[in-house]
Enzyme design. Structure first.
Site, PDB file in Angstrom:
ATOM      1  N   LYS A 251      23.934  62.785  32.688  1.00 34.20           N
ATOM      2  CA  LYS A 251      24.022  63.403  34.016  1.00 34.20           C
ATOM      3  C   LYS A 251      24.436  64.878  33.909  1.00 34.20           C
ATOM      4  CE  LYS A 251      22.805  59.775  36.433  1.00 34.20           C
ATOM      5  NZ  LYS A 251      21.513  59.744  37.135  1.00 34.20           N
TER       6      LYS A 251
ATOM      7  N   SER B 116      25.503  62.471  39.026  1.00 33.52           N
ATOM      8  CA  SER B 116      26.762  61.740  39.206  1.00 33.52           C
ATOM      9  C   SER B 116      27.941  62.687  39.029  1.00 33.52           C
ATOM     10  CB  SER B 116      26.855  60.645  38.139  1.00 33.52           C
ATOM     11  OG  SER B 116      28.174  60.174  38.004  1.00 33.52           O
TER      12      SER B 116
ATOM     13  N   SER C  51      13.266  50.401  44.011  1.00 37.61           N
ATOM     14  CA  SER C  51      13.229  48.967  44.345  1.00 37.61           C
ATOM     15  C   SER C  51      14.527  48.476  44.969  1.00 37.61           C
ATOM     16  CB  SER C  51      12.914  48.141  43.089  1.00 37.61           C
ATOM     17  OG  SER C  51      13.916  48.325  42.113  1.00 37.61           O
TER      18      SER C  51
ATOM     19  N   TYR D  78      26.249  58.074  29.506  1.00 37.44           N
ATOM     20  CA  TYR D  78      25.884  58.248  30.920  1.00 37.44           C
ATOM     21  C   TYR D  78      26.328  59.629  31.401  1.00 37.44           C
ATOM     22  CZ  TYR D  78      25.595  57.307  35.943  1.00 37.44           C
ATOM     23  OH  TYR D  78      25.290  57.374  37.284  1.00 37.44           O
TER      24      TYR D  78
ATOM     25  N   GLY E  85      12.739  54.702  40.859  1.00 37.27           N
ATOM     26  CA  GLY E  85      13.826  53.724  41.015  1.00 37.27           C
ATOM     27  C   GLY E  85      14.050  53.343  42.459  1.00 37.27           C
TER      28      GLY E  85
HETATM   29  P1  NDP Z   1      20.519  50.481  40.935  1.00 37.17           P
HETATM   30  O1  NDP Z   1      20.784  49.811  39.650  1.00 37.17           O
HETATM   31  O2  NDP Z   1      20.862  49.789  42.207  1.00 37.17           O
HETATM   32  O3  NDP Z   1      18.963  50.909  41.020  1.00 37.17           O
HETATM   33  C1  NDP Z   1      18.371  51.598  39.941  1.00 37.17           C
HETATM   34  C2  NDP Z   1      16.902  51.758  40.218  1.00 37.17           C
HETATM   35  O4  NDP Z   1      16.313  52.428  39.085  1.00 37.17           O
HETATM   36  C3  NDP Z   1      16.175  50.440  40.349  1.00 37.17           C
HETATM   37  O5  NDP Z   1      15.099  50.559  41.247  1.00 37.17           O
HETATM   38  C4  NDP Z   1      15.656  50.209  38.937  1.00 37.17           C
HETATM   39  O6  NDP Z   1      14.566  49.301  38.923  1.00 37.17           O
HETATM   40  C5  NDP Z   1      15.249  51.626  38.564  1.00 37.17           C
HETATM   41  N1  NDP Z   1      15.100  51.835  37.132  1.00 37.17           N
HETATM   42  C6  NDP Z   1      15.975  51.579  36.144  1.00 37.17           C
HETATM   43  N2  NDP Z   1      15.462  51.894  34.962  1.00 37.17           N
HETATM   44  C7  NDP Z   1      14.211  52.372  35.190  1.00 37.17           C
HETATM   45  C8  NDP Z   1      13.177  52.866  34.368  1.00 37.17           C
HETATM   46  N3  NDP Z   1      13.300  52.929  33.030  1.00 37.17           N
HETATM   47  N4  NDP Z   1      12.018  53.266  34.947  1.00 37.17           N
HETATM   48  C9  NDP Z   1      11.849  53.205  36.289  1.00 37.17           C
HETATM   49  N5  NDP Z   1      12.812  52.738  37.125  1.00 37.17           N
HETATM   50  C10 NDP Z   1      13.971  52.327  36.575  1.00 37.17           C
HETATM   51  O7  NDP Z   1      21.276  51.888  40.849  1.00 37.17           O
HETATM   52  P2  NDP Z   1      21.731  52.929  41.974  1.00 37.17           P
HETATM   53  O8  NDP Z   1      20.868  52.850  43.150  1.00 37.17           O
HETATM   54  O9  NDP Z   1      23.179  52.807  42.111  1.00 37.17           O
HETATM   55  O10 NDP Z   1      21.464  54.289  41.171  1.00 37.17           O
HETATM   56  C11 NDP Z   1      20.433  55.212  41.507  1.00 37.17           C
HETATM   57  C12 NDP Z   1      20.773  56.544  40.867  1.00 37.17           C
HETATM   58  O11 NDP Z   1      22.040  57.002  41.372  1.00 37.17           O
HETATM   59  C13 NDP Z   1      20.905  56.498  39.344  1.00 37.17           C
HETATM   60  O12 NDP Z   1      20.357  57.661  38.783  1.00 37.17           O
HETATM   61  C14 NDP Z   1      22.406  56.491  39.143  1.00 37.17           C
HETATM   62  O13 NDP Z   1      22.794  57.007  37.895  1.00 37.17           O
HETATM   63  C15 NDP Z   1      22.874  57.357  40.295  1.00 37.17           C
HETATM   64  N6  NDP Z   1      24.268  57.180  40.631  1.00 37.17           N
HETATM   65  C16 NDP Z   1      24.728  55.979  41.123  1.00 37.17           C
HETATM   66  C17 NDP Z   1      26.076  55.822  41.410  1.00 37.17           C
HETATM   67  C18 NDP Z   1      26.648  54.557  41.949  1.00 37.17           C
HETATM   68  O14 NDP Z   1      27.886  54.472  42.056  1.00 37.17           O
HETATM   69  N7  NDP Z   1      25.849  53.554  42.306  1.00 37.17           N
HETATM   70  C19 NDP Z   1      27.027  56.917  41.198  1.00 37.17           C
HETATM   71  C20 NDP Z   1      26.446  58.109  40.662  1.00 37.17           C
HETATM   72  C21 NDP Z   1      25.111  58.232  40.419  1.00 37.17           C
HETATM   73  P3  NDP Z   1      14.231  48.357  37.637  1.00 37.17           P
HETATM   74  O15 NDP Z   1      15.469  48.185  36.861  1.00 37.17           O
HETATM   75  O16 NDP Z   1      13.742  47.103  38.231  1.00 37.17           O
HETATM   76  O17 NDP Z   1      13.163  49.093  36.912  1.00 37.17           O
END
Ligand code: NDP
Length: 243
Positions: A158, A141, A12, A154, A10
């Site tokens: 987690k 999280s 990107s 969710y 993830g």
């Molecule tokens: P974003 O939505 O900004 O980024 C998520 C990333 O995960 C993207 O690169 C997306 O790319 C990738 N992704 C999603 N689904 C898949 C998949 N099936 N296979 C491979 N890649 C995937 O989220 P965040 O950066 O905010 O979140 C990152 C992590 O932090 C997550 O695990 C989230 O649960 C955790 N988190 C975030 C919080 C927040 O407040 N932002 C709070 C607590 C935890 P694409 O969809 O293009 O594949």
């Protein structure tokens, strides 16, 4: 000196992108993954190669699909023997009442957020054991500890990541492999873009630090955990502005 290798799922955008840039700045060879926004991965690679003069591999795939993980790791092991660090970051949120949630939506959240950690760890661990070194860091999280209303799947995913982290740390400690998780609070990324201004303000009011965290702050903590003394293992470390 031989470069160390890290895989960030993830990567990107958001937290994963920041983690990738942090490890590139630290001189790692970085493997970048995401499922859909692959063009953005190439942009991250361009930044890494231009600004940090280090190398980078693109390994797209759905982390919730074990066949994609097998393909990704085949590609990784063609260019290195072993990952030094695995960061299981990819994740999705789902907001809605549990009673309205369909089977497919439930499975998608659990597969993407929890089963993915199992698949990636299973593939990364064998060479780490042979080498008796490795770091696994799972992005979790605060809702995995406390539970969030309208985010039951969710929160469950987690909480599962936290349990897996603690159990796997015990299993791998004799092999000198450390497993930890970062329980993020509210971080300013696309994941929270759907919130209205009022919802955003209400959340901010609950955070003692008075603001959302940044992806770069999480990346810095992940970097520190990856380079902490080996006695740090099995921990779910909150990074949440004190909420
Ligand atoms: P974003 O939505 O900004 O980024 C998520 C990333 O995960 C993207 O690169 C997306 O790319 C990738 N992704 C999603 N689904 C898949 C998949 N099936 N296979 C491979 N890649 C995937 O989220 P965040 O950066 O905010 O979140 C990152 C992590 O932090 C997550 O695990 C989230 O649960 C955790 N988190 C975030 C919080 C927040 O407040 N932002 C709070 C607590 C935890 P694409 O969809 O293009 O594949």
């Amino acid at each position: 000196m031989k470069k160390k290798n890290v895989l960030i799922t993830g990567a990107s955008r958001g937290i994963g992108r920041s983690i990738a840039l942090r490890f590139a700045a630290g001189g790692y060879h970085v493997f970048l993954n995401c499922r859909a926004s692959v063009a953005d991965l190439y942009e991250v690679r361009d930044i890494i190669e231009k600004d940090h003069h280090t190398t980078c591999g693109i390994v797209p795939g759905d982390v919730g699909d074990p066949r994609d993980i097998a393909r990704m790791f085949e590609q990784i092991y063609r260019s290195c023997d072993c990952l030094d660090v695995l960061v299981n970051n990819a994740g999705i949120s789902y907001i809605g009442l549990l009673m309205d949630m369909g089977d497919d939506e439930w499975r998608r959240v659990i597969d993407t957020n929890l089963s993915s950690v199992f698949y990636c760890c299973r593939a990364a661990i064998p060479p780490m054991i042979s080498r008796k070194s490795g770091r696994i860091i799972n992005i979790s999280s605060m809702w995995g500890n406390s539970g969030a209303s309208c985010e039951a799947a969710y929160s469950a995913s987690k909480a599962g990541v936290n349990g897996l982290t603690r159990a796997l740390a015990k299993e791998l400690a004799p092999s000198q492999i450390q497993v930890n998780a970062v329980a993020c609070g509210v971080i300013d990324t696309d994941m929270n873009r759907q919130l209205t201004d009022e919802e955003r303000q209400a959340l901010e009011d609950e955070i003692p630090a008075g603001r959302y965290g940044t992806a770069d702050e999480i990346a810095e903590v992940v970097w520190d955990i990856a380079h902490a003394p080996g006695y740090l293992t099995g921990q779910v470390i909150g990074v949440d502005g004190g909420i």
